[in-house]
Motif scaffolding. Structure first.
Motif, PDB file in Angstrom:
ATOM      1  N   GLU A   1      49.943 -87.437   5.612  1.00 34.70           N
ATOM      2  CA  GLU A   1      50.013 -86.043   6.035  1.00 34.70           C
ATOM      3  C   GLU A   1      49.905 -85.938   7.551  1.00 34.70           C
ATOM      4  OE1 GLU A   1      46.860 -84.060   3.991  1.00 34.70           O
ATOM      5  OE2 GLU A   1      47.907 -84.060   2.064  1.00 34.70           O
ATOM      6  N   MET A   2      50.828 -85.200   8.156  1.00 38.92           N
ATOM      7  CA  MET A   2      50.779 -84.940   9.594  1.00 38.92           C
ATOM      8  C   MET A   2      50.239 -83.534   9.814  1.00 38.92           C
ATOM      9  SD  MET A   2      54.335 -86.539  11.085  1.00 38.92           S
ATOM     10  CE  MET A   2      55.366 -85.350  10.249  1.00 38.92           C
TER      11      MET A   2
ATOM     12  N   ASN B   1      45.864 -90.239   5.375  1.00 37.27           N
ATOM     13  CA  ASN B   1      46.443 -90.847   4.174  1.00 37.27           C
ATOM     14  C   ASN B   1      46.244 -89.928   2.976  1.00 37.27           C
ATOM     15  OD1 ASN B   1      43.783 -91.209   3.278  1.00 37.27           O
ATOM     16  ND2 ASN B   1      43.723 -93.381   3.838  1.00 37.27           N
ATOM     17  N   SER B   2      46.726 -90.351   1.821  1.00 35.07           N
ATOM     18  CA  SER B   2      46.677 -89.499   0.624  1.00 35.07           C
ATOM     19  C   SER B   2      45.260 -89.203   0.163  1.00 35.07           C
ATOM     20  CB  SER B   2      47.466 -90.154  -0.519  1.00 35.07           C
ATOM     21  OG  SER B   2      46.971 -91.460  -0.777  1.00 35.07           O
ATOM     22  N   ALA B   3      44.289 -90.012   0.628  1.00 34.94           N
ATOM     23  CA  ALA B   3      42.887 -89.782   0.273  1.00 34.94           C
ATOM     24  C   ALA B   3      42.196 -88.848   1.264  1.00 34.94           C
ATOM     25  CB  ALA B   3      42.138 -91.111   0.212  1.00 34.94           C
TER      26      ALA B   3
END
Length: 260
Positions: free
Chosen positions: A68-69, A43-45
Motif C-alpha cells: 500500500e502506498m 505491506n499487506s500486514a
C-alpha cells in the motif's frame, strides 16, 4: 449517509494504479495528494517497509501489488501499483488479475478496490496501445469497480498540433496558443479513442477517460481527474467517500454537497 460517518466506517479510498514504468504514475499521485514527497509503503500486514529494502527488491525485479502506498499529506487515499505487463509478462498480468479478483471478494467495503486508474502515456514512443493494455481491456473482469483511462503526458501531443497548425499557415504565436485545444479536439476524434471504445478487440472498455497534460508542473490541475472519477462511481457511499477525501477540487465538494 454523512461523509464523516462514511470515513469512520470505511476509512480510506483504495485505488489500483496500472501503467508502464514511464507513465508518470507517481507524479500524478503526488499531484492528487498535493505533495512532492514520495509515498510511505506498507505491506499487506500494515507494517511500514524500509525504503532500502524496497529498493533492493525492486532491483531484483520483485514487485508486490499488495503493498500500500500512502502519502502523508492525504492519508485518506491508499494506492496499489501494478507495473506494465510487458515488464513481467504473463506472470505480472496473472498477479494483477488475481489481486482484483481477491479484492472483489473482500466482505468489507474498506478492503475492496474502489477504482482503477489505467495510465497510458502519450509521449512520442508510447502513443499506441500495447499488447498488455489490449489484453487488460479484453480479458480482465473488473466487475463493478470503476475503471478509468488516464492519458498521461498529454502535452507531448502539443508539438504535433503546433506543427500541423503552422503547416496550415498559422503564425508561431497563433500555433502556440491554439495547440492545446487543437490537440484535444484531434484526439477526441482520433484512432486511439475509436479503438478503445469501439474495437472488437476491446470487450471491456473503461467507463471514461481523461487527458492529463503538464502533471510535472506545480500548478498542474487535478480537478478534471477528480470530477471524472467521482462521476464513474455507481455506489453513492463510495462517491461521497471519494469526494470528501480528494483535496484538489473544492467545487466538486460543493457540487455533491448541494446534490445531497
Amino acid at each position: 449517509m454523512d461523509p464523516s460517518k462514511i470515513k469512520e466506517k470505511i476509512g480510506r479510498f483504495r485505488i489500483l494504479v496500472i501503467g508502464r514504468a514511464n507513465a508518470g504514475k507517481t507524479t500524478i499521485l503526488q499531484r492528487v495528494c498535493n505533495t512532492r514527497e514520495n509515498p510511505e509503503i506498507y505491506n499487506s500486514a500494515g507494517k511500514k517497509i524500509d525504503p532500502k529494502v524496497l529498493m533492493a527488491s525492486t532491483e531484483r525485479g520483485e514487485h508486490d501489488i499488495e503493498n500500500e502506498m500512502v502519502f502523508r499529506n492525504n492519508p485518506g487515499f491508499v494506492f496499489h501499483d501494478s507495473r506494465g505487463f510487458e515488464a513481467g509478462g504473463e506472470s505480472e498480468f496473472d498477479k494483477m488479475k488475481a489481486f482484483i479478483a481477491s479484492r472483489s471478494k473482500e466482505p468489507k467495503l474498506k478492503d475492496q478496490l474502489h477504482a482503477i486508474w489505467y495510465c497510458i502515456p502519450m509521449d512520442e514512443a508510447s502513443r499506441s496501445f500495447t499488447e498488455g493494455e489490449i489484453k487488460f481491456f479484453s480479458q480482465c473482469d473488473t466487475g463493478s469497480i470503476a475503471v478509468m483511462v488516464l492519458f498521461t503526458k498529454f502535452d507531448a501531443l502539443y508539438d504535433v498540433s503546433y506543427a500541423e497548425l503552422k503547416s496550415k499557415g498559422a503564425s508561431m504565436e497563433e500555433a502556440e496558443e491554439l495547440a492545446p485545444k487543437h490537440a484535444e479536439e484531434s484526439f477526441a476524434i482520433g484512432s486511439q479513442l475509436k479503438f478503445l471504445y469501439h474495437s472488437k478487440d476491446i470487450r471491456r472498455p473503461p467507463k471514461c477517460h481523461i487527458c492529463l497534460p503538464n502533471m510535472d508542473k506545480d500548478d498542474a490541475d487535478c480537478g478534471p481527474l477528480m470530477e471524472c472519477t467521482a462521476g464513474t462511481m455507481d455506489n453513492e457511499v463510495l462517491q461521497q467517500l471519494f469526494v470528501s477525501t480528494q483535496q484538489a477540487n473544492l467545487e466538486l465538494c460543493m457540487k455533491y454537497a448541494v446534490e445531497r
